[in-house]
Write an enzyme that holds these catalytic residues in place. Sequence first.
Site, short mmCIF file in Angstrom:
data_model
loop_
_atom_site.label_atom_id
_atom_site.label_comp_id
_atom_site.label_asym_id
_atom_site.label_seq_id
_atom_site.Cartn_x
_atom_site.Cartn_y
_atom_site.Cartn_z
NE ARG A 1 -2.93 20.27 55.03
CZ ARG A 1 -2.82 18.98 54.79
NH1 ARG A 1 -2.03 18.57 53.81
NH2 ARG A 1 -3.49 18.08 55.49
CG HIS B 1 -0.45 18.04 59.11
ND1 HIS B 1 -1.28 19.07 59.48
CD2 HIS B 1 0.21 17.68 60.23
CE1 HIS B 1 -1.13 19.32 60.78
NE2 HIS B 1 -0.23 18.49 61.25
CE1 TYR C 1 -3.72 14.69 53.09
CE2 TYR C 1 -2.34 13.21 54.39
CZ TYR C 1 -2.57 14.46 53.85
OH TYR C 1 -1.69 15.48 54.06
#
Length: 351
Positions: A243, A247, A255
């Site tokens: 992706r 998120h 991250y």
Amino acid sequence: MVVIDIETEDGQREALRRMLTIRSFDTMAGELFADGELPGFVHLYVGEEAVGVGACSALEENDYITSTHRGHGHCIAKGLDPTVMMSELYGKADGYCNGKGGSMHIADVDAGMLGANGIVGAGPPLATGAALTSHLKGEDTVALAFFGDGAVAQGQVHEAINIAATWDLPAIFVVENNQYGEATPVEKQHNVQNLSETAEAYNIPGFTVDGMDVTAVFEAVKEARKRAADGQGPTFIEAETYRYHGHFEGDQQPYRTEEDVNIWKDRDAIETFKGRLVEAGVITESEFDEMKAEIDEQIEDAVADAKEAPYPDPSEAYEDMFNATVPEISEFSTQMRADGGRGRTDGGESK
């Protein structure tokens, strides 16, 4: 849903069109959310288009899919109308769920789209249930569940796969391994090299495919569908993808680095597939540009229509929510209609 056969030139062009539609729709959804236009959260599918389109292209029109919180791509891949979807994102009455579902709960049962879902790992049990229904009714339909790498750690996912495997149900389980379960890298979630190894526990076939290659996904799911329809039970497919966004839209993404993202963007599924089609003479660069411009205009028109569409009447809040009549809710809805949708005070008097 128009069934796509990626093995034909027309099917290849349609697969490219659907991937472009997903990219345009979700790029727009991200911008609208950032501008405060959309209620709720949005989880974008940008980068993963080849998985949804490749998988759904291998299904028949009457087959079922279950989705995730990142479901816009699955909806479009299954043939849902982006204009109606955009109205749902805006919470409007002419959306797929009459404005009650929003981004994470778009569904169209008649089209075989059994719903996006905000609960991680909720899709596989629904797909197993649909596959059981097909089996008991003697229907020639298959149910495919999309779920993420993080969902592979959920107990209900394994329960669903176990039942489907034990009863040889016509199900397909597709893991979209986009490398992160929210912010946790996949290697810190699971103690296997490939998530497809999970299939060994249920004595069913398990495959890992390149999720950035729409043809590879199509071929894997096509074989899995044939196996399921022939009564040989489910298949577990891991599609390795990525992706491009966080998120959720607004995720600061501490991250991972921009370099990490760019490594995957260099293998972009749309650009790669377009390049193959141009080289094969299936489409020209100018035809691709025209296709993209047409799709972008379609999505812009969908936004304009959604902005003008009416909101659902408050008195309809509980319609289509329960299978059986609930007396208290019926009384509430009746009072809401009598009050013109204004509601009641604690004492039951009209405001």
